[in-house]
Design an enzyme around this catalytic site. Structure first.
Site, mmCIF file in Angstrom:
data_model
loop_
_atom_site.group_PDB
_atom_site.id
_atom_site.type_symbol
_atom_site.label_atom_id
_atom_site.label_comp_id
_atom_site.label_asym_id
_atom_site.label_seq_id
_atom_site.Cartn_x
_atom_site.Cartn_y
_atom_site.Cartn_z
ATOM 1 N N GLU A 35 11.002 -4.217 -7.082
ATOM 2 C CA GLU A 35 9.729 -4.511 -7.755
ATOM 3 C C GLU A 35 9.856 -4.323 -9.263
ATOM 4 O O GLU A 35 9.338 -5.127 -10.036
ATOM 5 C CB GLU A 35 8.643 -3.588 -7.188
ATOM 6 C CG GLU A 35 7.304 -3.732 -7.892
ATOM 7 C CD GLU A 35 6.182 -2.954 -7.226
ATOM 8 O OE1 GLU A 35 6.335 -2.543 -6.051
ATOM 9 O OE2 GLU A 35 5.150 -2.748 -7.878
ATOM 10 N N GLY A 95 0.808 -1.221 0.000
ATOM 11 C CA GLY A 95 0.000 0.000 0.000
ATOM 12 C C GLY A 95 0.835 1.262 0.000
ATOM 13 O O GLY A 95 1.196 1.785 1.064
ATOM 14 N N TYR A 96 1.161 1.736 -1.207
ATOM 15 C CA TYR A 96 1.806 3.043 -1.330
ATOM 16 C C TYR A 96 0.813 4.044 -1.921
ATOM 17 O O TYR A 96 0.653 5.144 -1.417
ATOM 18 C CB TYR A 96 3.033 2.983 -2.262
ATOM 19 C CG TYR A 96 4.074 1.921 -1.927
ATOM 20 C CD1 TYR A 96 4.419 1.631 -0.609
ATOM 21 C CD2 TYR A 96 4.740 1.233 -2.951
ATOM 22 C CE1 TYR A 96 5.384 0.673 -0.325
ATOM 23 C CE2 TYR A 96 5.713 0.284 -2.664
ATOM 24 C CZ TYR A 96 6.022 -0.006 -1.359
ATOM 25 O OH TYR A 96 6.970 -0.938 -1.084
#
Ligand SMILES: Cc1cc2nc3c(=O)[nH]c(=O)nc-3n(C[C@H](O)[C@H](O)[C@H](O)COP(=O)(O)OP(=O)(O)OC[C@H]3O[C@@H](n4cnc5c(N)ncnc54)[C@H](O)[C@@H]3O)c2cc1C
Length: 392
Positions: A243, A128-129
């Site tokens: 990522e 959750g960014y």
């Protein structure tokens, strides 16, 4: 300079191939899920990942003191690429992003609680960014964490949280200092079954679910702060480097290219073989060359990661930018070359490539957005590689 894998590395790749053949299961491997195949979202996929854990293939590159194999990054790359090429779940998030960041920055409590579970594939995470007003500029996030006794009270909203509807833990950035931007963010681990958390579905054009997540008085103990308070953005940036590489794999692009080449070799249009059309031949040759560039950019990230230190930021951005844009160019080519039939839905037997063109065309749009858009990658390269000024 040698771009080939060593004998040991090739032997490992073969071992993985044999293992994947033995465990072939259409409920686990599905190339038509394109890049979203990587998520570990069903019991069958979880059980398969646990088998990889039993093989000792999760955490191959982690230090031995944390249960890892202390191996070179190239083995993890070979494993992940084989999984991705078959549309299988992948080791990116737990092992690659959360695990590696915890090893570098996590406290003893978090290491003891999460690292063994990651190695056995007993836990799934959501990241959750992004928020409604913080996407490319993730450091603008507003979700508030206020000190409260020996913990923190969290309130606010996230958006685009993939996996929140099945994961157990939330890897979450929150604002802990409203007077500072990049130095005012802290990273937390939050249980997703907390009663103050509401998860709402959002469906993408790639037929995959992502989520809005609302936090209403969610209290988290100090033990679940990752690293130092107000240093979260540094850890998030490092995790994004990982990522950009581990979650945007090369082999699915290669796999899609191979099926298109096979189509060009065998199909006809108006009675003439496609392979004789000079425009198509040149387009395929160009794509083949781009594919090779992408492969080498990926190997460069693996090589740089193996030198130790922080993840290679600009190399990861260059790889992500080039490979995801290539993926879209290939999807365009597939639609053009396969003609009107390419619009038929995926898994339509009589469609060219059994409808892969249309699903690839829809899904690859997401690749150039998730993990930071192409424009963001260009900004990183301009600033870090070329020393040009920052634009936000
Ligand atoms: C399917 C999907 C899954 C996702 N999963 C997750 C997830 O699990 N967790 C998570 O935290 N996020 C996730 N995201 C969010 C993703 O990281 C953001 O969408 C992305 O960072 C872009 O942010 P934004 O959507 O707010 O676009 P914006 O930042 O509003 O950007 C809009 C446009 O402006 C451009 N732009 C913005 N700033 C600049 C600039 N400075 N210079 C040049 N151009 C600029 C962008 O490139 C883009 O084209 C997901 C997104 C999608 C689509």
């Amino acid at each position: 300079m040698d771009f080939e894998f060593s004998e040991e590395q090739q032997a490992f790749a073969k071992e993985v191939e044999v293992f994947l053949d033995e465990h072939d299961d259409p409920h686990v491997f599905d190339v038509t899920r394109e890049n979203m195949a990587q998520i570990v979202d069903t019991p069958r996929r979880r059980a398969f990942m646990a088998l990889l854990g039993e093989q000792g293939w999760l955490g191959m590159t982690w230090p031995e003191e944390y249960g890892g194999g202390d191996g070179e990054g190239v083995y993890e790359y070979l494993l992940n690429e084989q999984l991705a090429g078959r549309g299988g779940p992948q080791i990116g998030k737990g092992v690659g992003i959360i695990g590696k960041t915890l090893i570098r920055h996590g406290n003893d409590h978090l290491k003891a609680e999460f690292l063994p579970k990651i190695l056995r594939n007993e836990v799934e995470f959501a990241v959750g960014y992004s928020e409604p007003d913080a996407g490319s500029d993730a450091a603008a996030m507003k979700l508030k964490a206020v000190k409260d006794g020996d913990g923190w009270m969290l309130n606010g909203q996230k958006v685009w949280t993939t996996s929140a509807h099945f994961a157990e833990w939330y890897w979450l950035g929150a604002r802990t200092d409203p007077d500072s931007k990049h130095q005012g963010i802290t990273l937390f681990l939050v249980p997703l079954d907390h009663p103050g958390i509401t998860i709402k579905e959002i469906w993408t054009m790639g037929d995959e679910r992502t989520n809005e997540v609302f936090l209403d008085d969610v209290w988290v103990h100090d033990d679940y702060v990752v690293g130092d308070v107000n240093k979260g953005f540094q850890y998030i940036s490092e995790a994004l480097d990982l990522e950009r590489f581990t979650m945007f794999t090369f082999s699915p692009v290669e796999q899609r290219f191979e099926i298109l080449v096979e189509y060009v070799r065998t199909a006809t249009r108006d009675g003439e073989p496609l392979r004789d059309d000079p425009v198509i031949r040149q387009r395929m040759a160009r794509l083949a060359t781009d594919l090779e560039v992408s492969r080498v950019l990926g190997l460069r990230v693996v090589h740089a990661s193996m030198q130790g230190g922080t993840p290679p930021t600009t190399q990861a951005s260059e790889y992500k930018l080039f490979t995801t844009e290539l993926s879209k160019r290939l999807a365009d080519a597939s639609m053009d070359i396969c003609g009107p039939g390419s619009q038929l839905r995926v898994r339509t037997k009589e469609a060219p490539l059994e409808g892969r063109s249309e699903s690839t065309y829809r899904y690859t749009v997401i690749d150039t957005i998730g993990g930071g858009t192409s424009e963001v990658q260009k900004n990183i390269i301009a600033r870090r590689e070329l020393g040009l000024p920052k634009n936000f």
